[in-house]
Design a protein around this motif. Structure first.
Motif, PDB file in Angstrom:
ATOM      1  N   SER A 110     -28.999 -10.783 -15.037  1.00 44.04           N
ATOM      2  CA  SER A 110     -28.004 -11.039 -14.106  1.00 44.04           C
ATOM      3  C   SER A 110     -28.490 -10.931 -12.574  1.00 44.04           C
ATOM      4  O   SER A 110     -29.825 -10.626 -12.468  1.00 44.04           O
ATOM      5  CB  SER A 110     -27.093  -9.663 -14.021  1.00 44.04           C
ATOM      6  OG  SER A 110     -27.683  -8.578 -14.156  1.00 44.04           O
ATOM      7  N   LEU A 111     -28.021 -11.920 -11.570  1.00 44.14           N
ATOM      8  CA  LEU A 111     -28.362 -12.062 -10.276  1.00 44.14           C
ATOM      9  C   LEU A 111     -27.264 -11.076  -9.503  1.00 44.14           C
ATOM     10  O   LEU A 111     -26.124 -11.885  -9.548  1.00 44.14           O
ATOM     11  CB  LEU A 111     -28.549 -13.243  -9.752  1.00 44.14           C
ATOM     12  CG  LEU A 111     -29.012 -13.652  -8.799  1.00 44.14           C
ATOM     13  CD1 LEU A 111     -30.250 -13.030  -8.080  1.00 44.14           C
ATOM     14  CD2 LEU A 111     -28.931 -15.109  -8.280  1.00 44.14           C
ATOM     15  N   GLN A 160     -21.873  -3.873 -20.702  1.00 41.92           N
ATOM     16  CA  GLN A 160     -21.653  -4.806 -21.896  1.00 41.92           C
ATOM     17  C   GLN A 160     -22.305  -6.011 -21.927  1.00 41.92           C
ATOM     18  O   GLN A 160     -22.851  -6.434 -22.868  1.00 41.92           O
ATOM     19  CB  GLN A 160     -20.080  -5.292 -22.075  1.00 41.92           C
ATOM     20  CG  GLN A 160     -19.261  -4.182 -22.451  1.00 41.92           C
ATOM     21  CD  GLN A 160     -17.840  -4.463 -22.293  1.00 41.92           C
ATOM     22  OE1 GLN A 160     -17.563  -5.516 -22.541  1.00 41.92           O
ATOM     23  NE2 GLN A 160     -17.037  -3.347 -22.197  1.00 41.92           N
ATOM     24  N   LEU A 161     -22.395  -6.763 -20.859  1.00 37.92           N
ATOM     25  CA  LEU A 161     -23.312  -8.062 -20.760  1.00 37.92           C
ATOM     26  C   LEU A 161     -24.784  -7.695 -20.867  1.00 37.92           C
ATOM     27  O   LEU A 161     -25.407  -8.341 -21.555  1.00 37.92           O
ATOM     28  CB  LEU A 161     -23.127  -8.478 -19.712  1.00 37.92           C
ATOM     29  CG  LEU A 161     -21.818  -9.347 -19.180  1.00 37.92           C
ATOM     30  CD1 LEU A 161     -21.571  -9.904 -17.976  1.00 37.92           C
ATOM     31  CD2 LEU A 161     -21.577 -10.339 -20.447  1.00 37.92           C
ATOM     32  N   ALA A 162     -25.437  -6.359 -20.243  1.00 41.05           N
ATOM     33  CA  ALA A 162     -26.513  -5.951 -20.213  1.00 41.05           C
ATOM     34  C   ALA A 162     -26.905  -5.861 -21.984  1.00 41.05           C
ATOM     35  O   ALA A 162     -27.934  -6.114 -22.522  1.00 41.05           O
ATOM     36  CB  ALA A 162     -26.939  -4.856 -19.734  1.00 41.05           C
ATOM     37  N   ARG A 163     -26.043  -4.991 -22.640  1.00 45.31           N
ATOM     38  CA  ARG A 163     -26.397  -4.918 -24.210  1.00 45.31           C
ATOM     39  C   ARG A 163     -26.555  -5.917 -24.825  1.00 45.31           C
ATOM     40  O   ARG A 163     -27.024  -6.092 -25.927  1.00 45.31           O
ATOM     41  CB  ARG A 163     -25.162  -4.016 -24.616  1.00 45.31           C
ATOM     42  CG  ARG A 163     -25.344  -2.657 -24.095  1.00 45.31           C
ATOM     43  CD  ARG A 163     -24.111  -1.848 -24.749  1.00 45.31           C
ATOM     44  NE  ARG A 163     -23.745  -0.670 -23.705  1.00 45.31           N
ATOM     45  CZ  ARG A 163     -22.740  -0.370 -23.147  1.00 45.31           C
ATOM     46  NH1 ARG A 163     -21.529  -1.086 -23.389  1.00 45.31           N
ATOM     47  NH2 ARG A 163     -22.464   0.749 -22.376  1.00 45.31           N
ATOM     48  N   ARG A 210     -33.232   0.105 -22.880  1.00 47.58           N
ATOM     49  CA  ARG A 210     -32.521  -0.102 -24.300  1.00 47.58           C
ATOM     50  C   ARG A 210     -32.397  -1.636 -24.762  1.00 47.58           C
ATOM     51  O   ARG A 210     -32.337  -1.957 -25.867  1.00 47.58           O
ATOM     52  CB  ARG A 210     -31.395   0.615 -24.274  1.00 47.58           C
ATOM     53  CG  ARG A 210     -31.385   2.379 -24.176  1.00 47.58           C
ATOM     54  CD  ARG A 210     -30.134   2.764 -23.851  1.00 47.58           C
ATOM     55  NE  ARG A 210     -29.656   2.378 -22.567  1.00 47.58           N
ATOM     56  CZ  ARG A 210     -28.647   2.678 -21.879  1.00 47.58           C
ATOM     57  NH1 ARG A 210     -27.720   3.508 -22.501  1.00 47.58           N
ATOM     58  NH2 ARG A 210     -28.039   2.074 -20.897  1.00 47.58           N
ATOM     59  N   TYR A 211     -32.297  -2.446 -23.742  1.00 51.95           N
ATOM     60  CA  TYR A 211     -31.697  -3.737 -24.105  1.00 51.95           C
ATOM     61  C   TYR A 211     -32.700  -4.800 -23.737  1.00 51.95           C
ATOM     62  O   TYR A 211     -32.517  -6.096 -23.906  1.00 51.95           O
ATOM     63  CB  TYR A 211     -30.510  -4.179 -23.843  1.00 51.95           C
ATOM     64  CG  TYR A 211     -29.601  -3.030 -24.198  1.00 51.95           C
ATOM     65  CD1 TYR A 211     -29.139  -2.791 -25.576  1.00 51.95           C
ATOM     66  CD2 TYR A 211     -28.866  -2.000 -23.327  1.00 51.95           C
ATOM     67  CE1 TYR A 211     -28.191  -1.976 -25.855  1.00 51.95           C
ATOM     68  CE2 TYR A 211     -27.988  -1.206 -23.911  1.00 51.95           C
ATOM     69  CZ  TYR A 211     -27.653  -0.996 -24.848  1.00 51.95           C
ATOM     70  OH  TYR A 211     -26.814  -0.202 -25.560  1.00 51.95           O
ATOM     71  N   PHE A 212     -33.821  -4.233 -22.636  1.00 50.33           N
ATOM     72  CA  PHE A 212     -34.606  -5.199 -22.027  1.00 50.33           C
ATOM     73  C   PHE A 212     -33.971  -6.354 -21.191  1.00 50.33           C
ATOM     74  O   PHE A 212     -34.624  -7.518 -21.140  1.00 50.33           O
ATOM     75  CB  PHE A 212     -35.755  -5.706 -23.012  1.00 50.33           C
ATOM     76  CG  PHE A 212     -36.925  -6.411 -22.358  1.00 50.33           C
ATOM     77  CD1 PHE A 212     -37.956  -5.606 -21.319  1.00 50.33           C
ATOM     78  CD2 PHE A 212     -37.068  -7.601 -22.274  1.00 50.33           C
ATOM     79  CE1 PHE A 212     -38.645  -6.021 -20.624  1.00 50.33           C
ATOM     80  CE2 PHE A 212     -38.111  -8.309 -21.469  1.00 50.33           C
ATOM     81  CZ  PHE A 212     -39.035  -7.324 -20.477  1.00 50.33           C
TER      82      PHE A 212
END
Length: 126
Positions: A37-38, A29-32, A88-90
């Motif tokens: 992220s680390l 969800q965060l990636a979308r 899809r979301y780069f």
């Protein structure tokens, strides 16, 4: 709600009311939404070994955009890193190991973890 007070490592007095069996959907969800992220692991972590974290990252089906390489602090290897992206979301996910770090890597290797975070938060390469 309140606070616990003095910090205790792995306190048995903490009573959790929710168990999250998997964080995969949260990360997707965060990636979308385009968040970077680390993810890091101490390479001496016997509770959650870094190979388990690598397996979890594989389950996200992100592609590798920067292959394994050492990251340095004061011209010494501080760990190894690899960068991933969801086409899809780069968004970018940086995974890093912390050489000599245990389960709570910043506790074992504070200068290395500070440098790692500082580079990541400012968008610099580890």
């Amino acid at each position: 709600m309140g606070t616990i007070g003095t910090w205790e490592r792995c306190s048995s007095r903490l009573r959790f009311t929710i168990d999250v069996p998997s964080s995969t959907e949260f990360h997707l969800q965060l990636a979308r939404k385009g968040y970077r992220s680390l993810i890091y692991s101490g390479d001496h972590d016997l509770i959650i070994p870094y190979v388990g974290t690598l397996e979890w990252i594989q389950s996200l089906n992100f592609r590798i955009v920067d292959e394994w390489r050492p990251w340095l602090l004061k011209n010494q290897v501080a760990g190894y890193t690899r960068t991933y992206s969801d086409p899809r979301y780069f968004n970018l996910m940086t995974f890093a190991t912390v050489k000599g770090g245990g389960h709570t890597a910043p506790e074992y290797k504070p200068p290395e973890c500070f440098a790692m975070f500082q580079r990541w938060i400012t968008g610099k390469q580890l």
